[in-house]
Write an enzyme that holds these catalytic residues in place. Sequence first.
Site, PDB file in Angstrom:
ATOM      1  N   ASN A 228       0.839  -1.202   0.000  1.00 38.47           N
ATOM      2  CA  ASN A 228       0.000   0.000   0.000  1.00 38.47           C
ATOM      3  C   ASN A 228       0.873   1.250   0.000  1.00 38.47           C
ATOM      4  O   ASN A 228       1.936   1.292   0.620  1.00 38.47           O
ATOM      5  CB  ASN A 228      -1.019   0.000   1.149  1.00 38.47           C
TER       6      ASN A 228
ATOM      7  N   GLU B 131       0.248   5.181   0.687  1.00 37.98           N
ATOM      8  CA  GLU B 131      -0.723   6.167   1.146  1.00 37.98           C
ATOM      9  C   GLU B 131      -0.377   7.567   0.643  1.00 37.98           C
ATOM     10  O   GLU B 131       0.722   7.817   0.143  1.00 37.98           O
ATOM     11  CB  GLU B 131      -0.794   6.127   2.682  1.00 37.98           C
TER      12      GLU B 131
ATOM     13  N   CYS C 204      -3.989   0.618  -2.604  1.00 35.20           N
ATOM     14  CA  CYS C 204      -3.849  -0.600  -1.793  1.00 35.20           C
ATOM     15  C   CYS C 204      -2.791  -1.524  -2.396  1.00 35.20           C
ATOM     16  O   CYS C 204      -2.477  -1.449  -3.597  1.00 35.20           O
ATOM     17  CB  CYS C 204      -5.156  -1.363  -1.740  1.00 35.20           C
TER      18      CYS C 204
ATOM     19  N   GLU D 185      -2.971  -4.708  -3.081  1.00 36.90           N
ATOM     20  CA  GLU D 185      -3.457  -5.638  -4.111  1.00 36.90           C
ATOM     21  C   GLU D 185      -3.499  -4.955  -5.478  1.00 36.90           C
ATOM     22  O   GLU D 185      -3.098  -5.530  -6.495  1.00 36.90           O
ATOM     23  CB  GLU D 185      -4.866  -6.146  -3.762  1.00 36.90           C
TER      24      GLU D 185
ATOM     25  N   CYS E 189     -10.122  -4.964   0.083  1.00 35.58           N
ATOM     26  CA  CYS E 189     -11.250  -4.019   0.121  1.00 35.58           C
ATOM     27  C   CYS E 189     -12.097  -4.157  -1.151  1.00 35.58           C
ATOM     28  O   CYS E 189     -11.693  -4.780  -2.135  1.00 35.58           O
ATOM     29  CB  CYS E 189     -10.738  -2.586   0.281  1.00 35.58           C
TER      30      CYS E 189
ATOM     31  N   CYS F  50     -10.456  -3.046  -4.431  1.00 34.44           N
ATOM     32  CA  CYS F  50      -9.475  -4.018  -4.941  1.00 34.44           C
ATOM     33  C   CYS F  50     -10.167  -5.251  -5.521  1.00 34.44           C
ATOM     34  O   CYS F  50      -9.756  -5.770  -6.554  1.00 34.44           O
ATOM     35  CB  CYS F  50      -8.509  -4.435  -3.830  1.00 34.44           C
TER      36      CYS F  50
HETATM   37  N1  THU Z   1      -5.265  -1.484   2.376  1.00 33.02           N
HETATM   38  C1  THU Z   1      -4.685  -2.326   1.484  1.00 33.02           C
HETATM   39  O1  THU Z   1      -3.529  -2.138   1.085  1.00 33.02           O
HETATM   40  N2  THU Z   1      -5.420  -3.367   1.014  1.00 33.02           N
HETATM   41  C2  THU Z   1      -6.723  -3.602   1.356  1.00 33.02           C
HETATM   42  O2  THU Z   1      -7.354  -4.462   0.782  1.00 33.02           O
HETATM   43  C3  THU Z   1      -7.348  -2.831   2.422  1.00 33.02           C
HETATM   44  C4  THU Z   1      -6.611  -1.624   2.878  1.00 33.02           C
HETATM   45  C5  THU Z   1      -4.482  -0.351   2.877  1.00 33.02           C
HETATM   46  C6  THU Z   1      -5.005   1.002   2.458  1.00 33.02           C
HETATM   47  C7  THU Z   1      -4.480   1.885   3.549  1.00 33.02           C
HETATM   48  O3  THU Z   1      -3.159   2.269   3.222  1.00 33.02           O
HETATM   49  C8  THU Z   1      -4.424   0.984   4.757  1.00 33.02           C
HETATM   50  O4  THU Z   1      -4.490  -0.342   4.284  1.00 33.02           O
HETATM   51  C9  THU Z   1      -5.551   1.207   5.748  1.00 33.02           C
HETATM   52  O5  THU Z   1      -6.776   1.122   5.159  1.00 33.02           O
END
Ligand code: THU
Length: 132
Positions: free
Chosen positions: A44, A46, A55, A57, A89, A92
Amino acid sequence: MTRVEQAYELAKKTRNNAYAKYSNFFVGSAISIKGVEKLYGGCNVENISFGATICAERNAILNAVAENGKIEIEFVVVCVDTNPVTVPCGMCLQVISEFCKADTPIYLGDLNGIQKTMKFNELLPAPFDTLD
Ligand code: THU
């Protein structure tokens, strides 16, 4: 090591590169694609404008598409450090749906290994698509 174990190790390693300064939630992912030996990792990334966050994935999938064009996902691995493990999520899952089948395995792991396996359609039974 099996291919799934190799992908898990890649997801775990890639997780170390997560840029998660706002949530502190570090995620790694790896995907295997049909007909291609190389596995693709993602973490991920941000952003201060939270909605611009990518994210793990989707990062893995975009890496694979950037190198191969159209891909067929064989399986997805996600690695987090929580118990219980987390699932991809909705955004994704919708992106995964573009390149997978209903029964594509999604392996959910923590830092000790894969803890749970689900089929894609258990997680997203009805992705956005035309109703045909
Ligand atoms: N996140 C992911 O990388 N994958 C997911 O499927 C769910 C959330 C990340 C996004 C953000 O940087 C952190 O997790 C918190 O939501």
